[in-house]
Design a protein around this motif. Structure first.
Motif, PDB file in Angstrom:
ATOM      1  N   PHE A 171      -5.865  -7.074  -0.897  1.00  0.00           N
ATOM      2  CA  PHE A 171      -6.825  -7.941   0.044  1.00  0.00           C
ATOM      3  C   PHE A 171      -6.236  -8.704   0.840  1.00  0.00           C
ATOM      4  O   PHE A 171      -6.501  -8.905   2.185  1.00  0.00           O
ATOM      5  N   PHE A 172      -4.957  -9.588   0.545  1.00  0.00           N
ATOM      6  CA  PHE A 172      -4.201 -10.335   1.552  1.00  0.00           C
ATOM      7  C   PHE A 172      -3.159  -9.777   2.488  1.00  0.00           C
ATOM      8  O   PHE A 172      -2.973 -10.283   3.502  1.00  0.00           O
ATOM      9  N   VAL A 173      -2.749  -8.501   2.331  1.00  0.00           N
ATOM     10  CA  VAL A 173      -1.862  -8.010   3.258  1.00  0.00           C
ATOM     11  C   VAL A 173      -2.540  -7.853   4.687  1.00  0.00           C
ATOM     12  O   VAL A 173      -1.972  -8.474   5.685  1.00  0.00           O
ATOM     13  N   PRO A 174      -3.574  -7.453   4.784  1.00  0.00           N
ATOM     14  CA  PRO A 174      -4.155  -7.352   6.178  1.00  0.00           C
ATOM     15  C   PRO A 174      -4.737  -8.728   6.400  1.00  0.00           C
ATOM     16  O   PRO A 174      -4.345  -9.093   7.912  1.00  0.00           O
ATOM     17  N   LEU A 175      -5.144  -9.569   5.777  1.00  0.00           N
ATOM     18  CA  LEU A 175      -5.550 -10.843   6.007  1.00  0.00           C
ATOM     19  C   LEU A 175      -4.389 -11.773   6.691  1.00  0.00           C
ATOM     20  O   LEU A 175      -4.452 -12.644   7.316  1.00  0.00           O
ATOM     21  N   ALA A 176      -3.331 -11.625   6.185  1.00  0.00           N
ATOM     22  CA  ALA A 176      -2.148 -12.457   6.294  1.00  0.00           C
ATOM     23  C   ALA A 176      -2.045 -12.150   7.953  1.00  0.00           C
ATOM     24  O   ALA A 176      -1.150 -13.041   8.674  1.00  0.00           O
ATOM     25  N   THR A 177      -2.326 -10.932   8.474  1.00  0.00           N
ATOM     26  CA  THR A 177      -2.291 -10.796   9.780  1.00  0.00           C
ATOM     27  C   THR A 177      -2.873 -11.509  11.039  1.00  0.00           C
ATOM     28  O   THR A 177      -2.705 -11.422  12.014  1.00  0.00           O
ATOM     29  N   LEU A 178      -3.792 -12.236  10.189  1.00  0.00           N
ATOM     30  CA  LEU A 178      -4.613 -13.182  11.144  1.00  0.00           C
ATOM     31  C   LEU A 178      -4.031 -14.441  11.417  1.00  0.00           C
ATOM     32  O   LEU A 178      -4.440 -15.275  12.355  1.00  0.00           O
ATOM     33  N   PHE A 179      -2.755 -14.653  10.766  1.00  0.00           N
ATOM     34  CA  PHE A 179      -1.953 -15.865  10.937  1.00  0.00           C
ATOM     35  C   PHE A 179      -0.702 -15.816  11.530  1.00  0.00           C
ATOM     36  O   PHE A 179      -0.012 -14.778  11.543  1.00  0.00           O
ATOM     37  N   GLU A 180      -0.044 -17.016  11.973  1.00  0.00           N
ATOM     38  CA  GLU A 180       1.059 -17.048  12.539  1.00  0.00           C
ATOM     39  C   GLU A 180       2.063 -16.756  11.688  1.00  0.00           C
ATOM     40  O   GLU A 180       2.201 -17.253  10.568  1.00  0.00           O
ATOM     41  N   GLY A 181       3.247 -16.087  12.151  1.00  0.00           N
ATOM     42  CA  GLY A 181       4.649 -16.012  11.379  1.00  0.00           C
ATOM     43  C   GLY A 181       4.621 -15.005  10.297  1.00  0.00           C
ATOM     44  O   GLY A 181       3.377 -14.560   9.963  1.00  0.00           O
ATOM     45  N   PRO A 182       5.604 -14.805   9.559  1.00  0.00           N
ATOM     46  CA  PRO A 182       5.782 -13.643   8.526  1.00  0.00           C
ATOM     47  C   PRO A 182       5.207 -14.207   7.226  1.00  0.00           C
ATOM     48  O   PRO A 182       5.228 -15.425   6.894  1.00  0.00           O
ATOM     49  N   THR A 183       4.663 -13.368   6.321  1.00  0.00           N
ATOM     50  CA  THR A 183       4.135 -13.714   4.958  1.00  0.00           C
ATOM     51  C   THR A 183       4.915 -12.848   4.138  1.00  0.00           C
ATOM     52  O   THR A 183       5.149 -11.602   4.258  1.00  0.00           O
ATOM     53  N   HIS A 184       5.429 -13.495   3.233  1.00  0.00           N
ATOM     54  CA  HIS A 184       6.389 -12.908   1.946  1.00  0.00           C
ATOM     55  C   HIS A 184       5.380 -12.822   0.782  1.00  0.00           C
ATOM     56  O   HIS A 184       5.077 -13.727   0.296  1.00  0.00           O
ATOM     57  N   PHE A 185       5.092 -11.561   0.285  1.00  0.00           N
ATOM     58  CA  PHE A 185       4.427 -11.365  -0.930  1.00  0.00           C
ATOM     59  C   PHE A 185       5.357 -10.998  -2.230  1.00  0.00           C
ATOM     60  O   PHE A 185       6.154 -10.195  -2.232  1.00  0.00           O
ATOM     61  N   VAL A 186       5.271 -11.698  -3.383  1.00  0.00           N
ATOM     62  CA  VAL A 186       6.046 -11.490  -4.575  1.00  0.00           C
ATOM     63  C   VAL A 186       5.051 -11.163  -5.631  1.00  0.00           C
ATOM     64  O   VAL A 186       3.796 -11.693  -5.604  1.00  0.00           O
ATOM     65  N   PHE A 240      -8.031  -1.343  -0.621  1.00  0.00           N
ATOM     66  CA  PHE A 240      -7.447  -1.404   0.705  1.00  0.00           C
ATOM     67  C   PHE A 240      -8.542  -1.413   1.919  1.00  0.00           C
ATOM     68  O   PHE A 240      -8.236  -2.235   2.663  1.00  0.00           O
ATOM     69  N   ILE A 241      -9.707  -0.855   1.429  1.00  0.00           N
ATOM     70  CA  ILE A 241     -10.733  -0.904   2.390  1.00  0.00           C
ATOM     71  C   ILE A 241     -11.572  -2.269   2.421  1.00  0.00           C
ATOM     72  O   ILE A 241     -11.922  -2.854   3.352  1.00  0.00           O
ATOM     73  N   THR A 242     -11.346  -2.889   1.198  1.00  0.00           N
ATOM     74  CA  THR A 242     -11.878  -4.248   1.314  1.00  0.00           C
ATOM     75  C   THR A 242     -11.165  -5.084   1.978  1.00  0.00           C
ATOM     76  O   THR A 242     -11.453  -5.887   2.660  1.00  0.00           O
ATOM     77  N   GLY A 243      -9.805  -5.010   1.856  1.00  0.00           N
ATOM     78  CA  GLY A 243      -8.956  -5.921   2.605  1.00  0.00           C
ATOM     79  C   GLY A 243      -9.055  -5.749   4.132  1.00  0.00           C
ATOM     80  O   GLY A 243      -9.180  -6.934   4.805  1.00  0.00           O
ATOM     81  N   MET A 244      -9.517  -4.606   4.616  1.00  0.00           N
ATOM     82  CA  MET A 244      -9.810  -4.307   5.893  1.00  0.00           C
ATOM     83  C   MET A 244     -11.117  -4.881   6.386  1.00  0.00           C
ATOM     84  O   MET A 244     -11.349  -5.508   7.334  1.00  0.00           O
ATOM     85  N   LEU A 245     -12.099  -4.573   5.453  1.00  0.00           N
ATOM     86  CA  LEU A 245     -13.448  -5.250   5.654  1.00  0.00           C
ATOM     87  C   LEU A 245     -13.410  -6.837   5.757  1.00  0.00           C
ATOM     88  O   LEU A 245     -14.356  -7.470   6.448  1.00  0.00           O
ATOM     89  N   LEU A 246     -12.533  -7.284   5.072  1.00  0.00           N
ATOM     90  CA  LEU A 246     -12.524  -8.986   5.126  1.00  0.00           C
ATOM     91  C   LEU A 246     -11.726  -9.334   6.397  1.00  0.00           C
ATOM     92  O   LEU A 246     -12.189 -10.410   6.873  1.00  0.00           O
ATOM     93  N   THR A 247     -10.913  -8.727   6.812  1.00  0.00           N
ATOM     94  CA  THR A 247     -10.120  -9.054   8.160  1.00  0.00           C
ATOM     95  C   THR A 247     -10.660  -8.697   9.410  1.00  0.00           C
ATOM     96  O   THR A 247     -10.694  -9.442  10.407  1.00  0.00           O
ATOM     97  N   LEU A 248     -11.191  -7.339   9.673  1.00  0.00           N
ATOM     98  CA  LEU A 248     -11.366  -6.866  10.953  1.00  0.00           C
ATOM     99  C   LEU A 248     -12.603  -7.688  11.777  1.00  0.00           C
ATOM    100  O   LEU A 248     -12.618  -7.749  12.904  1.00  0.00           O
ATOM    101  N   PRO A 249     -13.418  -8.338  10.824  1.00  0.00           N
ATOM    102  CA  PRO A 249     -14.790  -9.090  11.765  1.00  0.00           C
ATOM    103  C   PRO A 249     -13.997 -10.247  12.524  1.00  0.00           C
ATOM    104  O   PRO A 249     -14.730 -10.617  13.371  1.00  0.00           O
ATOM    105  N   LEU A 250     -12.925 -10.609  12.178  1.00  0.00           N
ATOM    106  CA  LEU A 250     -12.375 -11.897  12.645  1.00  0.00           C
ATOM    107  C   LEU A 250     -11.526 -11.268  13.946  1.00  0.00           C
ATOM    108  O   LEU A 250     -11.126 -12.506  14.630  1.00  0.00           O
TER     109      LEU A 250
END
Length: 415
Positions: A97-112, A167-177
């Motif tokens: 869910f968070f990988v596409p959401l992270a693109t809404l914000f500035e700077g890099p995002t590191h996932f562990v 994956f689809i949910t992640g994009m559905l959460l992100t694309l409306p913004l």
């Protein structure tokens, strides 16, 4: 590692199932993206939900807990801290869910993350990011180590539907913004459609409108939408109820409360599956493609049902917290079930009772641990269960509830 000695015992009493983890993930994210304060009621702080809460905090949301209620001040238009790190623990939902959401914000995002999370498929996002020339850097070890950066552009996205609906949910959460309209085209058969229904339901509750065709092949997403703060109550979880409902079928005197009979949860199918197993039919075929999370407990119920059962289309069981296809067959066989793997199917011949008297392993998979706990109630001899603490991933008080309704656990082994 925590090993429990579990004595055979009949479970008696009433269980109120925990809130839906799937819906809680989505509600916390929607509230965290909203402008204003949301109240999210009926929350259980499993490890997975904590991971999602911490992720939203990294994006700038403020989250406070009051009992089983969360008060969330969303980040709305605020800019998140740059160079944020998100620890997904073992939560595939949080990661995807968070990988596409992270693109809404500035700077890099590191996932562990931990456990097998780093081995779970992410190709869908890698290909998507490469097509838009965004940063996508994955580590070379089996542990999750992923850095992404850049902003998704509105447009048409072709996505497979047969790997994971997450994956689809992640994009559905992100694309409306995004600043423009987008379309998602599903290029294959869509599995776990029920989870997409949950996503659309929670999005709608928070003011996001997405249109789709009757076959769920095309999703039309208007851009420049905004999440609106809400007072939202999470309903009971059919995935977790499946363990208690199966225990009921196996002769335990359990009453299950807290379920919405009109729920959109795909795992509500457990009710119909158990009815099919108790019908007395000599041969049954059950399609597991839409309900992979409940298959271990369905396999247990089938092992003690009359006749033969084929569980088919189980490919995705191999990429869960464990290879649930192998784990289910191995551990139930150790207890005396007649179950074999045929391709991506489980073929089961019902037996009258399970012998038990064996050491079994959860495979560090919460759903395997809970299924084996229920199996102990119909064994002739005690079982030893290794790595029982993994239930914290989704149902942290499972063992306490199990004891409250009559489960007999050797306390000395609980550490």
């Amino acid at each position: 590692m925590t090993t429990l000695m579990i004595e055979p015992s009949e479970l008696t009493g009433t269980v109120t199932v925990p809130p839906s983890k799937s819906m809680a993930h989505r509600a916390v994210i929607c509230a965290g993206l909203a402008t204003g304060q949301s109240i999210i009621r009926n929350i259980q702080l499993s490890d997975d939900i904590i991971a999602t809460m911490e992720g939203m905090r990294a994006f700038g949301a403020t989250i406070e807990q009051d009992g089983n209620t969360l008060i969330i001040d969303g980040c709305g238009e605020a800019v998140a801290r740059t160079n944020q790190e998100i620890d997904c623990n073992e939560s595939g939902s949080t990661l995807r869910f968070f990988v596409p959401l992270a693109t809404l914000f500035e700077g890099p995002t590191h996932f562990v993350g931990r456990g097998k999370l780093g081995q779970r498929p992410l190709e869908t996002y890698r290909e998507l990011f490469e097509r838009q020339d965004l940063r996508y850097e994955a580590g070379t070890s089996e542990q999750l180590d992923l850095t992404i950066e850049g902003r998704l552009e509105p447009g048409t996205y072709e996505m497979r539907g047969d790997i994971s609906s997450q994956f689809i949910t992640g994009m559905l959460l992100t694309l409306p913004l995004l600043d423009g309209d987008s379309t998602i085209e599903i290029t294959t058969h869509l599995e776990s459609k029920g989870y997409i229904d949950l996503t659309l339901s929670v999005l709608s509750a928070f003011g996001i409108i997405i249109k789709h065709d009757d076959d769920y092949r095309t999703f039309e997403i208007k851009g420049n939408q905004r999440y609106h703060a809400q007072d939202y109550t999470v309903e009971g979880d059919y995935s977790q109820a499946a363990f208690w409902l199966s225990a009921q079928l196996l002769g335990n005197k359990i009453k299950v409360n807290g379920l919405d009979q009109k729920s959109l949860q795909g795992d509500r199918e457990i009710v119909h599956i158990l009815e099919q197993l108790s019908s007395g039919e000599e041969e049954r075929t059950i399609d597991g493609s839409q309900v992979p999370d409940i298959i271990p407990t369905v396999a247990l119920a089938a092992s003690l049902s009359k006749g033969k059962t084929k569980l088919i289309n189980l490919e995705r069981l191999r990429i869960k917290e464990s290879d649930r296809l192998v784990a289910t067959q191995k551990e139930l066989s150790a207890l005396g079930a007649q179950i074999e793997i045929v391709g991506d199917q489980l073929h089961i011949k019902g037996v009258q009772t399970l012998k038990g008297g064996a050491e079994v392993w959860s495979h560090k998979d919460h759903r395997m641990a809970m299924m084996l706990a229920v199996a102990s109630t119909v064994c002739q001899e005690p079982i030893q269960l290794k790595d029982s603490e993994c239930v914290k991933k989704s149902y942290p008080d499972f063992w306490e509830v199990f004891k409250e309704v009559g489960g007999k656990i050797d306390e000395r082994s609980m550490g």
